[in-house]
Design a protein around this motif. Structure first.
Motif, PDB file in Angstrom:
ATOM      1  N   PHE A  84       0.835  -1.198   0.000  1.00  0.00           N
ATOM      2  CA  PHE A  84       0.000   0.000   0.000  1.00  0.00           C
ATOM      3  C   PHE A  84       0.872   1.251   0.000  1.00  0.00           C
ATOM      4  N   SER A  85       1.940   1.232   0.805  1.00  0.00           N
ATOM      5  CA  SER A  85       2.827   2.388   0.891  1.00  0.00           C
ATOM      6  C   SER A  85       3.551   2.654  -0.429  1.00  0.00           C
ATOM      7  N   THR A  86       3.848   1.599  -1.181  1.00  0.00           N
ATOM      8  CA  THR A  86       4.562   1.794  -2.446  1.00  0.00           C
ATOM      9  C   THR A  86       3.693   2.455  -3.507  1.00  0.00           C
ATOM     10  N   GLN A  87       2.377   2.472  -3.312  1.00  0.00           N
ATOM     11  CA  GLN A  87       1.477   2.981  -4.349  1.00  0.00           C
ATOM     12  C   GLN A  87       0.746   4.263  -3.960  1.00  0.00           C
ATOM     13  N   ILE A  88       0.718   4.597  -2.690  1.00  0.00           N
ATOM     14  CA  ILE A  88      -0.169   5.659  -2.216  1.00  0.00           C
ATOM     15  C   ILE A  88       0.171   7.034  -2.797  1.00  0.00           C
ATOM     16  N   LEU A  89       1.458   7.301  -3.101  1.00  0.00           N
ATOM     17  CA  LEU A  89       1.855   8.637  -3.568  1.00  0.00           C
ATOM     18  C   LEU A  89       2.437   8.644  -4.981  1.00  0.00           C
ATOM     19  N   VAL A  90       2.325   7.542  -5.706  1.00  0.00           N
ATOM     20  CA  VAL A  90       2.996   7.472  -7.011  1.00  0.00           C
ATOM     21  C   VAL A  90       2.457   8.501  -8.006  1.00  0.00           C
ATOM     22  N   TRP A  91       1.241   8.976  -7.796  1.00  0.00           N
ATOM     23  CA  TRP A  91       0.627   9.934  -8.711  1.00  0.00           C
ATOM     24  C   TRP A  91       1.124  11.362  -8.479  1.00  0.00           C
ATOM     25  N   LEU A  92       1.678  11.628  -7.294  1.00  0.00           N
ATOM     26  CA  LEU A  92       1.956  13.018  -6.907  1.00  0.00           C
ATOM     27  C   LEU A  92       3.106  13.669  -7.690  1.00  0.00           C
ATOM     28  N   PRO A  93       4.287  13.040  -7.820  1.00  0.00           N
ATOM     29  CA  PRO A  93       5.364  13.706  -8.563  1.00  0.00           C
ATOM     30  C   PRO A  93       4.992  14.010 -10.012  1.00  0.00           C
ATOM     31  N   THR A  94       4.319  13.068 -10.663  1.00  0.00           N
ATOM     32  CA  THR A  94       3.916  13.292 -12.050  1.00  0.00           C
ATOM     33  C   THR A  94       2.924  14.443 -12.147  1.00  0.00           C
ATOM     34  N   LEU A  95       1.996  14.521 -11.186  1.00  0.00           N
ATOM     35  CA  LEU A  95       1.029  15.613 -11.176  1.00  0.00           C
ATOM     36  C   LEU A  95       1.730  16.959 -10.991  1.00  0.00           C
ATOM     37  N   ILE A  96       2.676  17.019 -10.070  1.00  0.00           N
ATOM     38  CA  ILE A  96       3.404  18.266  -9.829  1.00  0.00           C
ATOM     39  C   ILE A  96       4.210  18.663 -11.064  1.00  0.00           C
ATOM     40  N   PHE A  97       4.905  17.685 -11.661  1.00  0.00           N
ATOM     41  CA  PHE A  97       5.702  17.973 -12.855  1.00  0.00           C
ATOM     42  C   PHE A  97       4.819  18.461 -13.997  1.00  0.00           C
ATOM     43  N   THR A  98       3.675  17.818 -14.176  1.00  0.00           N
ATOM     44  CA  THR A  98       2.755  18.229 -15.238  1.00  0.00           C
ATOM     45  C   THR A  98       2.243  19.643 -15.003  1.00  0.00           C
ATOM     46  N   ALA A  99       1.868  19.955 -13.757  1.00  0.00           N
ATOM     47  CA  ALA A  99       1.373  21.299 -13.437  1.00  0.00           C
ATOM     48  C   ALA A  99       2.453  22.348 -13.677  1.00  0.00           C
ATOM     49  N   MET A 100       3.681  22.045 -13.296  1.00  0.00           N
ATOM     50  CA  MET A 100       4.786  22.984 -13.515  1.00  0.00           C
ATOM     51  C   MET A 100       5.066  23.156 -15.000  1.00  0.00           C
ATOM     52  N   ASN A 101       5.020  22.039 -15.721  1.00  0.00           N
ATOM     53  CA  ASN A 101       5.289  22.085 -17.158  1.00  0.00           C
ATOM     54  C   ASN A 101       4.228  22.899 -17.891  1.00  0.00           C
ATOM     55  N   GLU A 102       2.966  22.702 -17.530  1.00  0.00           N
ATOM     56  CA  GLU A 102       1.884  23.439 -18.170  1.00  0.00           C
ATOM     57  C   GLU A 102       1.900  24.919 -17.803  1.00  0.00           C
ATOM     58  N   SER A 103       2.545  25.239 -16.674  1.00  0.00           N
ATOM     59  CA  SER A 103       2.640  26.643 -16.259  1.00  0.00           C
ATOM     60  C   SER A 103       3.852  27.342 -16.858  1.00  0.00           C
ATOM     61  N   GLY A 104       4.622  26.608 -17.651  1.00  0.00           N
ATOM     62  CA  GLY A 104       5.780  27.198 -18.305  1.00  0.00           C
ATOM     63  C   GLY A 104       7.056  27.182 -17.490  1.00  0.00           C
ATOM     64  N   VAL A 105       7.068  26.441 -16.396  1.00  0.00           N
ATOM     65  CA  VAL A 105       8.269  26.340 -15.573  1.00  0.00           C
ATOM     66  C   VAL A 105       9.305  25.480 -16.302  1.00  0.00           C
ATOM     67  N   ASP A 106      10.560  25.865 -16.200  1.00  0.00           N
ATOM     68  CA  ASP A 106      11.650  25.113 -16.822  1.00  0.00           C
ATOM     69  C   ASP A 106      11.594  23.651 -16.373  1.00  0.00           C
ATOM     70  N   GLN A 107      11.674  22.724 -17.329  1.00  0.00           N
ATOM     71  CA  GLN A 107      11.582  21.310 -16.999  1.00  0.00           C
ATOM     72  C   GLN A 107      12.753  20.838 -16.134  1.00  0.00           C
ATOM     73  N   ARG A 108      13.852  21.561 -16.154  1.00  0.00           N
ATOM     74  CA  ARG A 108      14.965  21.189 -15.281  1.00  0.00           C
ATOM     75  C   ARG A 108      14.575  21.380 -13.814  1.00  0.00           C
ATOM     76  N   ILE A 109      13.779  22.404 -13.546  1.00  0.00           N
ATOM     77  CA  ILE A 109      13.277  22.609 -12.184  1.00  0.00           C
ATOM     78  C   ILE A 109      12.269  21.509 -11.833  1.00  0.00           C
ATOM     79  N   GLY A 110      11.428  21.151 -12.802  1.00  0.00           N
ATOM     80  CA  GLY A 110      10.474  20.075 -12.577  1.00  0.00           C
ATOM     81  C   GLY A 110      11.166  18.757 -12.284  1.00  0.00           C
ATOM     82  N   LEU A 111      12.269  18.485 -13.009  1.00  0.00           N
ATOM     83  CA  LEU A 111      13.038  17.269 -12.742  1.00  0.00           C
ATOM     84  C   LEU A 111      13.659  17.303 -11.354  1.00  0.00           C
ATOM     85  N   SER A 112      14.133  18.465 -10.962  1.00  0.00           N
ATOM     86  CA  SER A 112      14.753  18.615  -9.631  1.00  0.00           C
ATOM     87  C   SER A 112      13.743  18.396  -8.507  1.00  0.00           C
ATOM     88  N   MET A 113      12.453  18.531  -8.810  1.00  0.00           N
ATOM     89  CA  MET A 113      11.416  18.332  -7.802  1.00  0.00           C
ATOM     90  C   MET A 113      11.496  16.936  -7.182  1.00  0.00           C
TER      91      MET A 113
END
Length: 255
Positions: free
Chosen positions: A182-211
């Protein structure tokens, strides 16, 4: 078709291990059990609770890496499908090397320290990736970074599972291994969601990767909060002993 065959004809009937408590249903019992297990960990086994926090954070980072890195290689590095495939092949191949490194490390240091070293290695590699991978024509650099990510993934996988087997009290294996999954799956959606939101907002993808570094650092802190490895093992054994005494007393009462 073969998958359906196994579920319809090859699976034998088996009696349930437990009966549903009164006024419960299959729709809610899973959430209830997760809450009860979480409460028990908080009250009686804090070190294991912090370990599961570590698992949730680091697994979220590891499992999101494939989709985030694919977007990064396609948009920022202008990779072709073949070049992306080579990078992923190297990642998976070097995860075998990482698994061997993780196994060897356990002969010299305890698994918590090995896990911490693995996270430091992964964080350093992610920082380097964000600094040196900035545009097209950097295939070789990307392949080196992908190989290092693979080493970190394989290393973590071995050490994490070894730690789980050592600090889970015997007699609670099924419950806590289920909680581990359960612990291995509970947050797997969060980094991708954050990266997508940053990417759609025009944030440099290098910053998104550093997240991803934030999740790994969070996992590192959770490992520090676990305390010493020997203490974790002793606590697991003491819980096992108490449970065995309770079971023996129940047997004596039945007799």
């Amino acid at each position: 078709p073969f998958y359906m065959l196994t579920w319809t004809f090859l699976m034998r009937k088996k009696n349930a291990f437990h009966e549903l408590p009164g006024n419960s249903s299959l729709w809610t019992i899973g959430f209830v059990k997760v809450f009860q297990t979480s409460k028990t960990l908080y009250q009686n086994h804090r070190s294991l609770m912090w370990f599961f926090f570590n698992v949730a954070l680091v697994e979220a980072s590891q499992q999101s890496l494939a989709s985030i890195s694919l977007t990064y290689m396609t948009d920022t590095l202008d990779f072709t499908a073949l070049e992306s495939g080579i990078a992923f092949f190297l990642l998976f191949f070097f995860s075998i090397v990482g698994a061997l490194i993780g196994k060897i490390s356990l002969y010299f240091i305890n698994p918590i320290r090995s896990n911490q070293l693995c996270l430091i290695f992964t964080v350093a590699n992610t920082v380097i990736a964000a600094l040196i991978l900035s545009g097209p024509g950097q295939q070789f650099r990307a392949y080196v970074v992908a190989s290092a990510w693979g080493i970190g993934a394989g290393w973590k996988s071995v050490v994490e599972r070894f730690t789980t087997c050592q600090i889970i009290p015997k007699g609670q294996d099924a419950e806590l291994m289920g909680f581990y999954l359960f612990s291995t799956q509970i947050l797997v959606w969060l980094p991708t969601l954050i990266f997508t939101a940053m990417n759609e907002s025009g944030v440099d993808q290098r910053i998104g990767l550093s997240m991803l570094i934030i999740f790994n650092l969070g996992g590192f802190i959770c490992l520090c909060l676990m305390g010493s490895y020997d203490k974790c093992v002793r606590l697991a054994n003491s819980i096992q002993t108490k449970q065995q005494i309770v079971d023996d007393n129940d047997e004596d009462n039945k007799i």
